[in-house]
Scaffold this motif. Structure first.
Motif, PDB file in Angstrom:
ATOM      1  N   LYS A 129      -3.517  12.729   2.216  1.00 47.94           N
ATOM      2  CA  LYS A 129      -2.739  11.436   1.637  1.00 47.94           C
ATOM      3  C   LYS A 129      -3.582  10.363   1.728  1.00 47.94           C
ATOM      4  O   LYS A 129      -4.433  10.303   2.541  1.00 47.94           O
ATOM      5  CB  LYS A 129      -1.448  11.257   2.600  1.00 47.94           C
ATOM      6  CG  LYS A 129      -0.504  12.230   2.026  1.00 47.94           C
ATOM      7  CD  LYS A 129       1.071  11.711   2.713  1.00 47.94           C
ATOM      8  CE  LYS A 129       2.367  12.605   2.033  1.00 47.94           C
ATOM      9  NZ  LYS A 129       3.452  11.636   2.693  1.00 47.94           N
ATOM     10  N   SER A 130      -3.461   9.485   0.967  1.00 48.50           N
ATOM     11  CA  SER A 130      -3.999   7.986   1.013  1.00 48.50           C
ATOM     12  C   SER A 130      -3.083   6.992   0.604  1.00 48.50           C
ATOM     13  O   SER A 130      -2.011   7.463   0.030  1.00 48.50           O
ATOM     14  CB  SER A 130      -5.268   7.914   0.179  1.00 48.50           C
ATOM     15  OG  SER A 130      -5.052   8.452  -1.296  1.00 48.50           O
ATOM     16  N   SER A 131      -3.473   5.714   0.176  1.00 46.03           N
ATOM     17  CA  SER A 131      -2.660   4.797  -0.276  1.00 46.03           C
ATOM     18  C   SER A 131      -3.340   4.112  -1.366  1.00 46.03           C
ATOM     19  O   SER A 131      -4.460   3.996  -1.463  1.00 46.03           O
ATOM     20  CB  SER A 131      -2.556   3.592   0.941  1.00 46.03           C
ATOM     21  OG  SER A 131      -3.689   2.914   1.172  1.00 46.03           O
ATOM     22  N   ASP A 166       0.795  -1.347  -0.030  1.00 45.47           N
ATOM     23  CA  ASP A 166       0.198  -0.031  -0.154  1.00 45.47           C
ATOM     24  C   ASP A 166       0.813   1.210   0.019  1.00 45.47           C
ATOM     25  O   ASP A 166       1.516   1.477   1.181  1.00 45.47           O
ATOM     26  CB  ASP A 166      -0.981  -0.008   1.232  1.00 45.47           C
ATOM     27  CG  ASP A 166      -1.857  -0.803   1.224  1.00 45.47           C
ATOM     28  OD1 ASP A 166      -2.676  -0.827  -0.006  1.00 45.47           O
ATOM     29  OD2 ASP A 166      -2.360  -1.560   2.153  1.00 45.47           O
ATOM     30  N   SER A 213       1.757   5.210  -0.143  1.00 44.99           N
ATOM     31  CA  SER A 213       1.306   6.289   0.278  1.00 44.99           C
ATOM     32  C   SER A 213       1.212   7.416  -0.877  1.00 44.99           C
ATOM     33  O   SER A 213       2.414   7.387  -1.527  1.00 44.99           O
ATOM     34  CB  SER A 213       1.902   7.067   1.500  1.00 44.99           C
ATOM     35  OG  SER A 213       1.514   6.145   2.391  1.00 44.99           O
ATOM     36  N   GLN A 216      -3.458  12.929  -2.821  1.00 42.44           N
ATOM     37  CA  GLN A 216      -4.449  13.154  -3.943  1.00 42.44           C
ATOM     38  C   GLN A 216      -4.596  14.014  -4.815  1.00 42.44           C
ATOM     39  O   GLN A 216      -3.856  15.033  -4.472  1.00 42.44           O
ATOM     40  CB  GLN A 216      -5.869  13.312  -2.949  1.00 42.44           C
ATOM     41  CG  GLN A 216      -5.944  11.893  -2.001  1.00 42.44           C
ATOM     42  CD  GLN A 216      -6.785  10.735  -2.883  1.00 42.44           C
ATOM     43  OE1 GLN A 216      -7.037  10.759  -4.043  1.00 42.44           O
ATOM     44  NE2 GLN A 216      -6.582   9.515  -2.188  1.00 42.44           N
TER      45      GLN A 216
END
Length: 887
Positions: free
Chosen positions: A175-177, A163, A165, A168
């Motif tokens: 931040k997302s993954s 996953d 990071s 977006q």
């Protein structure tokens, strides 16, 4: 000090019951039938993983019709793991919905299987498929193809899920993954990411190639905690760190100059001498363990490498795989450190395990060469643990939900070898847990009319079909179990334990009765059914007929036969048991009379025949000689001189302790003082390496116990205020006690000398007589090491082949086994699980089961004999009875 022996209380008791014992319960299966373990329903394992969501292992097989198989952890009570294992039978993973099916291509089979957070990903050379399983790990819930088949990765050699990071789009604050499937192939390193976003799941995933890595990638590991990828090749160990925009790249062939990722190298040939074959992350130490051909390396997040190789105590080379089991186990160390396990597979020596302390030194060097070798690496090798010697891969059970297994700490590693799979489950047991398992083996298999017997197994390791044999040493094996059962009853006071102990006495009593001559006991016997070949189960081998090979018809029991030419060893066994049975088991006057009669008859028979054991033929038996004319004046009996002198002193001591007969005391004084038997006994242990007789060690232990127990029983009676059978009052009890003190005290230097020589065997049985019956003060380290043998003893009594030749940590002695130049010996004793199984009369330093074998499998796997559990039960109950270990 003559009062030394009266202390009897052992200082510095080893309290092992307040702590747990780590026990390894193996369960193995083979792909191809070898009359060893049960068959597997698939022909090979291509890859495997553990699914913590469903508490199951999942394997990828080369079966084209059903590629996936699973096994689920059983819901365990608080009981210990049995021989069936803690995981269910293997079950196929199938679909129950016609609209859900796993695409299978015979020409393009799946090569790797990896775990994502909520799914499983299968990879072939040109396709990637994501599946979701139900909680039982047997049913396909969903199937999604992630690639369109247009890409060709080459042969997939390794894979890892990540996953990553990422920032977006349109906002740098959030931040997302994004999931990335990393593939190491014969053509290099690839990363697969969703085409646009995770929400557009129908779109094929993009295939990105890392241009710097163009050689075959044999191992991959994404370390989520570091957000880095480690990739092993024959050239280097690569470390790849990606930036926020990596998963948004428009290109298919990437280069670090694009600033999408940073790559650095650890070249092969420096600290890393060979390519990395396998890797695993150790959450407890926040490090990665790397496996190479010659060594393991611990790699820290900052790139620091620490070697675990030959100089650090590793058992062998040719390493193939690594796994970490994360369950935290308490240790017996003073700092109460917690520990977990690192496992290393090999190409030709099976499996190794190292207990890793979480409180390891900060520098990571972990210099095992300075530690007790029993506390570093252990070897799991031979058919007890593995179907064959070549470990291909390992997967650990990384879920620590204790509620799933009755609140008992445990961890399991699934070991895939060339010929099959094995589960090795490490559980926290108490020694009482182990005792219950050992005791369960005794009946009915090891009982033969009250005699304790080993059994032969028709199929290796299969205890459901067995047969008996009668042996010359039957009375010794029986007496050892009798002592264990008697001491067990003395502690538990359970009627079933008393019944078990009395049953063995009746077997010994029968041996003493069949000749029809009071005091003349047989080596062994056979019932009419055994003689006729119609005994239950597989029958009994070795029974003779009258006049053949020292066999005789009984004159008092019709149809029974007994074997003569009885040796001093047999008599030693009878004395070893009788005193203990009299004091702890015999309760009625009739029972006490029967035990008393056995002691009195044999002692009188020996004394009346001038210290020769006279056979039914009227001639002395070959080895039944305690007369000074032989022991002192006949050079042919040099090796028997010390031991037989000790034996007869022990026999007379018990005879006098129980009966109080003046004749026994007079003869004891004559032999010990006039004929020098005290001096003979002092050096009874021959320490010439060519004459190191381990059968004599066993017999010495029995004789020492008989002698010192003769005093112990009287002192104990004084302490508790109970006058033993055969003594009229307290005054006579104390007078006889004082006489026994004078008789036995001069033998204390003998047992101290014996212990100084044999203590390096770390035998709990030797400890029980020295620190227990004799009351000798034993240093804490020696006690702890002997008790460790109980802890590390296998929980089966089966004679699987072992092969320790060629180990780095197990050098050979320059001397061979007694009278056997083919018996190569190890220089330093190894734990019981790594040694040959057998009675205490075998040489525990024996390196291999067979000098003709090249490994533990080349001349068969063994496994065709199961020994009586008395080998473990005797030291356990003796140590408990004497308070050397306590609850």
């Amino acid at each position: 000090d003559m009062m030394f022996i009266l202390m009897m209380a052992v200082t510095g008791v080893v309290c092992v019951f307040s702590q747990k014992v780590l026990h390894d319960a193996p369960y193995g299966q083979t792909f191809v039938r070898q009359d060893l373990f049960s068959d597997l329903p698939f022909v090979s394992v291509q890859d495997a993983l553990y699914d913590a969501n469903g508490y199951c292992f999942v394997t990828l097989s080369s079966n084209t019709d059903i590629p996936l198989w699973s096994t689920k952890r059983r819901l365990m009570s608080s009981s210990v793991a049995g021989t069936e294992g803690i995981y269910s039978d293997w079950r196929p993973v199938k679909s129950v919905d016609d609209n859900i099916h796993l695409p299978v291509d015979v020409e393009n089979p799946y090569l790797k299987i990896i775990k994502a957070p909520d799914s499983i990903i299968l990879v072939s050379s040109s396709s990637v498929v994501e599946i979701v399983l139900d909680f039982n790990c047997t049913t396909l819930v969903s199937v999604r193809t992630l690639t369109d088949g247009s890409s060709s990765f080459g042969d997939v050699l390794s894979a890892s899920y990540a996953d990553v990071s990422t920032v977006q789009p349109m906002t740098s604050a959030v931040k997302s993954s994004v999931p990335v499937v990393w593939l190491g192939t014969s053509q290099g390193l690839y990363g697969l990411t969703p085409a646009e976003s995770v929400s557009e799941s129908a779109a094929p995933w993009r295939v990105l190639q890392v241009s710097e890595v163009s050689e075959p990638v044999t191992s991959l590991l994404w370390v989520q905690q570091w957000e880095r990828l480690l990739a092993g090749t024959s050239i280097a160990l690569y470390e790849l760190t990606v930036n926020d925009a990596f998963t948004l790249s428009d290109g298919e062939r990437l280069h670090s100059s694009s600033s999408l990722y940073h790559i650095q190298y650890e070249w092969i040939g420096g600290n890393l001498d060979f390519e990395v074959k396998d890797m695993t992350y150790d959450m407890s130490l926040d490090c990665v363990w790397l496996v190479q051909q010659e060594a393991l390396h611990q790699r820290r997040a900052d790139g620091t490498l620490w070697r675990q190789g030959h100089y650090q105590g590793l058992i062998t080379n040719n390493l193939t795989a690594v796994a970490v089991t994360l369950q935290s186990f308490g240790t017996s160390s003073p700092d109460s450190a917690k520990s977990h396990f690192m496992w290393a597979g090999t190409k030709s020596k099976g499996l190794m395990r190292r207990q890793i302390r979480v409180t390891a030194e900060e520098d990571g060097s972990d210099d095992t060469a300075q530690e007790d070798p029993w506390q570093t690496w252990l070897l799991f090798y031979g058919a007890r643990y593995l179907p064959d010697a070549k470990v291909v891969m390992m997967v650990s059970d990384d879920n620590n939900d204790m509620k799933k297994h009755g609140g008992r700490k445990q961890s399991t590693v699934l070991v895939v070898s060339e010929l099959g799979v094995s589960f090795i489950t490490t559980q926290e047991w108490s020694l009482q847990d182990k005792e219950a398992v050992m005791q369960s083996y005794q009946y009915p298999r090891h009982d033969r009319h009250g005699i304790v017997a080993d059994v032969s197994l028709a199929v290796a390791g299969d205890t459901s079909h067995w047969s008996h044999s009668c042996e010359d040493s039957d009375s010794i094996w029986t007496s050892q179990y009798a002592v264990a059962a008697s001491m067990r009853y003395a502690i538990t006071q359970k009627p079933a334990d008393r019944s078990s102990a009395w049953q063995t006495f009746e077997g010994l009593e029968k041996l003493a009765q069949l000749s029809g001559i009071p005091g003349l006991v047989g080596r062994t016997f056979c019932s009419p059914e055994e003689v006729a070949g119609v005994a239950e189960n597989g029958g009994t081998s070795g029974c003779g007929v009258d006049g053949e090979g020292n066999w005789h018809d009984s004159s008092v029991m019709n149809g029974w036969v007994w074997k003569g030419d009885t040796s001093s060893d047999t008599i030693n066994g009878h004395y070893y048991a009788y005193g203990v049975i009299l004091d702890m088991v015999a309760e009625t006057v009739d029972e006490q009379d029967r035990v008393y009669k056995c002691i009195d008859d044999i002692t009188s028979y020996i004394v009346d025949n001038d210290f020769y054991y006279i056979d039914v033929t009227g001639e002395p038996t070959k080895w039944g000689r305690w007369n000074p004319a032989d022991l002192n004046d006949n050079a042919d009996y040099y090796s028997e001189r010390g031991l037989n002198s000790l034996e007869i002193l022990a026999f007379l001591s018990l005879g006098y302790s129980v009966t109080g007969k003046e004749e026994f005391l007079v003869q004891f004084q004559s032999l010990s003082e006039k004929h020098g038997y005290y001096t003979n006994a002092l050096n009874q242990k021959i320490d010439n390496p060519f004459e190191d007789n381990h059968s004599d060690n066993e017999l010495s232990q029995m004789a020492y116990h008989t002698l010192f127990y003769s005093l112990y029983r009287l002192q104990r009676a004084v302490d508790i205020g109970k006058v033993p059978y055969g003594i009229k009052d307290t005054e006579e009890l104390k007078s006889r006690r004082d006489e026994l003190l004078r008789m036995t005290s001069p033998v204390v230097p003998s047992i101290k000398r014996w212990w100084s020589i044999v203590k390096h065997e770390r035998s709990p049985l030797w400890l029980s007589v020295v620190a227990g019956a004799a009351g000798v003060q034993v240093p804490h380290r020696d006690r702890e090491r002997a008790v460790a043998s109980l802890q590390l003893y296998p929980a089966d009594m089966i004679s699987w082949n072992v092969h320790n030749s060629g180990r780095w940590d197990c050098p050979e002695q320059p001397y061979y086994g007694r009278d056997n130049p083919d018996n190569v010996l190890m220089r330093h004793i190894r734990p019981p699980q790594e040694r040959i199984m057998g009675h205490y009369n075998i040489d525990p330093y024996t390196l291999d089961s067979s000098h003709e074998a090249t490994d533990a499998y080349s001349t068969g796997v063994g496994g065709n004999v199961e020994f009586s559990p008395a080998e473990w039960l005797l030291p356990y109950w003796s140590l408990r009875f004497y308070g050397v270990i306590e609850e």
